[in-house]
Design a protein around this motif. Structure first.
Motif, PDB file in Angstrom:
ATOM      1  N   PHE A  44       0.872  -1.287   0.058  1.00 43.97           N
ATOM      2  CA  PHE A  44       0.042  -0.019  -0.215  1.00 43.97           C
ATOM      3  C   PHE A  44       0.849   1.120  -0.173  1.00 43.97           C
ATOM      4  O   PHE A  44       1.951   1.495   0.962  1.00 43.97           O
ATOM      5  CB  PHE A  44      -0.803  -0.169   1.185  1.00 43.97           C
ATOM      6  CG  PHE A  44      -1.915  -1.105   1.412  1.00 43.97           C
ATOM      7  CD1 PHE A  44      -3.238  -1.079   0.858  1.00 43.97           C
ATOM      8  CD2 PHE A  44      -1.557  -2.409   2.067  1.00 43.97           C
ATOM      9  CE1 PHE A  44      -4.040  -1.965   1.033  1.00 43.97           C
ATOM     10  CE2 PHE A  44      -2.819  -3.153   1.914  1.00 43.97           C
ATOM     11  CZ  PHE A  44      -3.815  -3.026   1.671  1.00 43.97           C
ATOM     12  N   ASP A  45       0.706   2.139  -0.744  1.00 41.07           N
ATOM     13  CA  ASP A  45       1.707   3.387  -0.993  1.00 41.07           C
ATOM     14  C   ASP A  45       1.020   4.270  -1.973  1.00 41.07           C
ATOM     15  O   ASP A  45       0.280   3.925  -2.877  1.00 41.07           O
ATOM     16  CB  ASP A  45       2.970   2.986  -1.226  1.00 41.07           C
ATOM     17  CG  ASP A  45       4.017   3.669  -1.017  1.00 41.07           C
ATOM     18  OD1 ASP A  45       3.695   5.109  -0.888  1.00 41.07           O
ATOM     19  OD2 ASP A  45       5.351   3.304  -0.727  1.00 41.07           O
ATOM     20  N   ALA A  46       1.341   5.627  -2.014  1.00 45.12           N
ATOM     21  CA  ALA A  46       1.026   6.732  -2.972  1.00 45.12           C
ATOM     22  C   ALA A  46       2.100   6.432  -3.909  1.00 45.12           C
ATOM     23  O   ALA A  46       1.763   7.031  -5.109  1.00 45.12           O
ATOM     24  CB  ALA A  46       1.045   7.875  -2.505  1.00 45.12           C
ATOM     25  N   HIS A  47       3.331   5.938  -3.839  1.00 45.30           N
ATOM     26  CA  HIS A  47       4.318   6.041  -4.568  1.00 45.30           C
ATOM     27  C   HIS A  47       4.651   4.618  -4.791  1.00 45.30           C
ATOM     28  O   HIS A  47       4.846   3.745  -3.972  1.00 45.30           O
ATOM     29  CB  HIS A  47       5.569   6.819  -3.968  1.00 45.30           C
ATOM     30  CG  HIS A  47       5.352   8.009  -3.471  1.00 45.30           C
ATOM     31  ND1 HIS A  47       4.936   8.045  -2.001  1.00 45.30           N
ATOM     32  CD2 HIS A  47       5.014   9.273  -4.214  1.00 45.30           C
ATOM     33  CE1 HIS A  47       4.598   9.550  -1.959  1.00 45.30           C
ATOM     34  NE2 HIS A  47       4.764  10.228  -3.142  1.00 45.30           N
ATOM     35  N   PRO A  48       5.247   4.085  -6.354  1.00 47.47           N
ATOM     36  CA  PRO A  48       5.617   2.567  -6.422  1.00 47.47           C
ATOM     37  C   PRO A  48       7.289   2.291  -5.572  1.00 47.47           C
ATOM     38  O   PRO A  48       7.232   1.149  -5.392  1.00 47.47           O
ATOM     39  CB  PRO A  48       5.918   2.890  -7.997  1.00 47.47           C
ATOM     40  CG  PRO A  48       5.214   3.737  -8.538  1.00 47.47           C
ATOM     41  CD  PRO A  48       5.343   4.806  -7.448  1.00 47.47           C
ATOM     42  N   ASP A  49       7.727   3.261  -5.462  1.00 48.34           N
ATOM     43  CA  ASP A  49       9.226   2.887  -4.654  1.00 48.34           C
ATOM     44  C   ASP A  49      10.113   1.942  -5.352  1.00 48.34           C
ATOM     45  O   ASP A  49      10.628   1.050  -5.036  1.00 48.34           O
ATOM     46  CB  ASP A  49       8.926   2.289  -3.281  1.00 48.34           C
ATOM     47  CG  ASP A  49       8.447   3.615  -2.084  1.00 48.34           C
ATOM     48  OD1 ASP A  49       8.372   4.591  -2.711  1.00 48.34           O
ATOM     49  OD2 ASP A  49       8.157   3.303  -1.095  1.00 48.34           O
ATOM     50  N   LEU A 127      -2.631   7.046   2.347  1.00 48.10           N
ATOM     51  CA  LEU A 127      -3.927   7.360   2.893  1.00 48.10           C
ATOM     52  C   LEU A 127      -3.985   8.969   2.753  1.00 48.10           C
ATOM     53  O   LEU A 127      -3.052   9.715   2.539  1.00 48.10           O
ATOM     54  CB  LEU A 127      -3.882   7.215   4.541  1.00 48.10           C
ATOM     55  CG  LEU A 127      -3.775   6.089   5.114  1.00 48.10           C
ATOM     56  CD1 LEU A 127      -3.524   5.878   6.550  1.00 48.10           C
ATOM     57  CD2 LEU A 127      -5.345   5.152   4.909  1.00 48.10           C
ATOM     58  N   GLU A 128      -5.222   9.636   2.554  1.00 47.26           N
ATOM     59  CA  GLU A 128      -5.503  10.748   2.378  1.00 47.26           C
ATOM     60  C   GLU A 128      -4.689  11.620   3.511  1.00 47.26           C
ATOM     61  O   GLU A 128      -4.889  11.355   4.597  1.00 47.26           O
ATOM     62  CB  GLU A 128      -7.038  11.013   2.477  1.00 47.26           C
ATOM     63  CG  GLU A 128      -7.670  12.594   2.105  1.00 47.26           C
ATOM     64  CD  GLU A 128      -6.912  13.098   0.840  1.00 47.26           C
ATOM     65  OE1 GLU A 128      -6.730  14.324   0.925  1.00 47.26           O
ATOM     66  OE2 GLU A 128      -7.178  12.158  -0.207  1.00 47.26           O
ATOM     67  N   PRO A 129      -4.135  12.813   3.132  1.00 46.74           N
ATOM     68  CA  PRO A 129      -3.217  13.327   4.338  1.00 46.74           C
ATOM     69  C   PRO A 129      -4.021  13.894   5.269  1.00 46.74           C
ATOM     70  O   PRO A 129      -3.503  13.912   6.418  1.00 46.74           O
ATOM     71  CB  PRO A 129      -2.398  14.558   3.315  1.00 46.74           C
ATOM     72  CG  PRO A 129      -2.487  14.058   1.761  1.00 46.74           C
ATOM     73  CD  PRO A 129      -3.807  13.122   1.633  1.00 46.74           C
ATOM     74  N   GLY A 141      -5.508  12.932  -2.509  1.00 45.39           N
ATOM     75  CA  GLY A 141      -6.202  11.824  -3.271  1.00 45.39           C
ATOM     76  C   GLY A 141      -6.061  10.628  -2.831  1.00 45.39           C
ATOM     77  O   GLY A 141      -6.128   9.578  -3.647  1.00 45.39           O
ATOM     78  N   GLY A 142      -5.765  10.368  -1.617  1.00 43.21           N
ATOM     79  CA  GLY A 142      -5.555   9.040  -1.027  1.00 43.21           C
ATOM     80  C   GLY A 142      -6.594   7.997  -0.602  1.00 43.21           C
ATOM     81  O   GLY A 142      -7.803   8.579  -0.708  1.00 43.21           O
ATOM     82  N   MET A 143      -6.238   6.989  -0.228  1.00 47.25           N
ATOM     83  CA  MET A 143      -7.309   6.102   0.407  1.00 47.25           C
ATOM     84  C   MET A 143      -7.742   6.474   1.777  1.00 47.25           C
ATOM     85  O   MET A 143      -7.048   7.178   2.447  1.00 47.25           O
ATOM     86  CB  MET A 143      -6.717   4.541   0.453  1.00 47.25           C
ATOM     87  CG  MET A 143      -6.084   4.049  -0.878  1.00 47.25           C
ATOM     88  SD  MET A 143      -5.338   2.385  -0.490  1.00 47.25           S
ATOM     89  CE  MET A 143      -6.782   1.282  -0.242  1.00 47.25           C
ATOM     90  N   GLN A 176      -1.564  13.553  17.139  1.00 49.01           N
ATOM     91  CA  GLN A 176      -1.420  11.924  17.016  1.00 49.01           C
ATOM     92  C   GLN A 176      -2.259  11.357  16.295  1.00 49.01           C
ATOM     93  O   GLN A 176      -2.468  10.040  16.496  1.00 49.01           O
ATOM     94  CB  GLN A 176      -1.124  11.322  18.650  1.00 49.01           C
ATOM     95  CG  GLN A 176      -0.084  12.119  19.434  1.00 49.01           C
ATOM     96  CD  GLN A 176      -0.081  11.270  20.563  1.00 49.01           C
ATOM     97  OE1 GLN A 176      -1.014  10.828  21.357  1.00 49.01           O
ATOM     98  NE2 GLN A 176       1.329  10.746  20.946  1.00 49.01           N
ATOM     99  N   LEU A 177      -2.981  11.835  15.317  1.00 56.64           N
ATOM    100  CA  LEU A 177      -3.905  11.185  14.605  1.00 56.64           C
ATOM    101  C   LEU A 177      -3.324  10.241  13.642  1.00 56.64           C
ATOM    102  O   LEU A 177      -3.857   8.853  13.698  1.00 56.64           O
ATOM    103  CB  LEU A 177      -4.359  12.245  13.289  1.00 56.64           C
ATOM    104  CG  LEU A 177      -5.418  13.459  13.831  1.00 56.64           C
ATOM    105  CD1 LEU A 177      -5.719  14.442  12.648  1.00 56.64           C
ATOM    106  CD2 LEU A 177      -6.662  12.852  14.137  1.00 56.64           C
ATOM    107  N   THR A 178      -2.014  10.251  13.047  1.00 54.94           N
ATOM    108  CA  THR A 178      -1.357   9.259  12.209  1.00 54.94           C
ATOM    109  C   THR A 178      -1.026   7.947  13.012  1.00 54.94           C
ATOM    110  O   THR A 178      -1.042   6.774  12.752  1.00 54.94           O
ATOM    111  CB  THR A 178      -0.199   9.745  11.737  1.00 54.94           C
ATOM    112  OG1 THR A 178      -0.741  10.989  10.986  1.00 54.94           O
ATOM    113  CG2 THR A 178       0.191   8.999  10.629  1.00 54.94           C
ATOM    114  N   ALA A 179      -0.587   8.567  14.317  1.00 56.09           N
ATOM    115  CA  ALA A 179       0.002   7.245  15.343  1.00 56.09           C
ATOM    116  C   ALA A 179      -1.203   6.373  15.516  1.00 56.09           C
ATOM    117  O   ALA A 179      -0.975   5.300  15.529  1.00 56.09           O
ATOM    118  CB  ALA A 179       0.325   7.937  16.661  1.00 56.09           C
TER     119      ALA A 179
END
Length: 199
Positions: A44-49, A127-129, A141-143, A176-179
């Motif tokens: 799962f990622d915004a970027h292919p890396d 995820l959506e920022p 524009g994320g999940m 701490q939303l992301t945490a």
């Protein structure tokens, strides 16, 4: 990382690694594939890396999946949530036969099936920022959290060998939303591992 994860794998554990940037995925997968059995990977990622060498660094956070594919550590790589891929990374995806599910093609009922063993890698910038601001590389524009959880809950596989949750940046987090999101995703991945692996 490879030594430590390999030690726990040999003891019969299935590691879940909390990063750090996405560069940690390469040595973790190296350790899990030591027996010579390539993994299936759900990424799962915004970027292919998939950069050959992002910013001239072949071991950067933008390059782990290029190294994994080059070394034959993965037989099937499925990337979900991609929305920031340049020409080079698209060429790399084609070269390595990566299955890419871009955001524009994501469906609510997406069901993925793998022969296993499966490795799950979650970059929080998928995820959506606004839902997960504590990341270094925003990509609007994320999940949603629910979409990621739904795919994890529905994934079909013979077994989950391990997982990671990466790219959390506490310096950029808000309340701490992301945490909290990372903790929820960790719980869901562990729960699915118990269901699938039967232990």
């Amino acid at each position: 990382i490879r030594t430590e994860v390999g030690k726990w794998r040999r003891r019969g554990y299935r590691p879940v690694v909390l990063g750090g940037d996405h560069a940690v995925t390469h040595p973790v997968v190296q350790a899990l594939a030591e027996k010579g059995t390539p993994l299936d990977i759900l990424h799962f990622d915004a970027h292919p890396d998939l950069y050959h060498a992002f910013e001239n660094n072949p071991r950067s956070h933008g390059s782990p999946f290029a190294r994994i594919m080059e070394e034959g550590l993965c037989r099937r790589l499925v990337q979900v949530g991609i929305r920031a891929a340049d020409v080079h990374q698209r060429e790399q995806a084609e070269k390595f036969l990566v299955e890419t599910i871009e955001m524009r093609n994501l469906t609510p009922d997406l069901r993925l099936s793998f022969d296993g063993p499966l490795y799950i890698s979650v970059d929080l910038d998928v995820l959506e920022p606004g839902l997960a601001p504590g990341v270094s590389h925003f990509e609007p524009g994320g999940m949603t959290v629910r979409e990621v959880i739904g795919i994890i809950q529905r994934v079909e596989t013979a077994g989950i060998a391990g997982a990671d949750i990466v790219e959390y940046n506490p310096a950029r987090d808000v309340r701490q939303l992301t945490a909290h999101v990372a903790a929820k995703l960790l719980k869901e991945i562990l729960g699915r591992m118990i269901q699938v692996n039967g232990d």
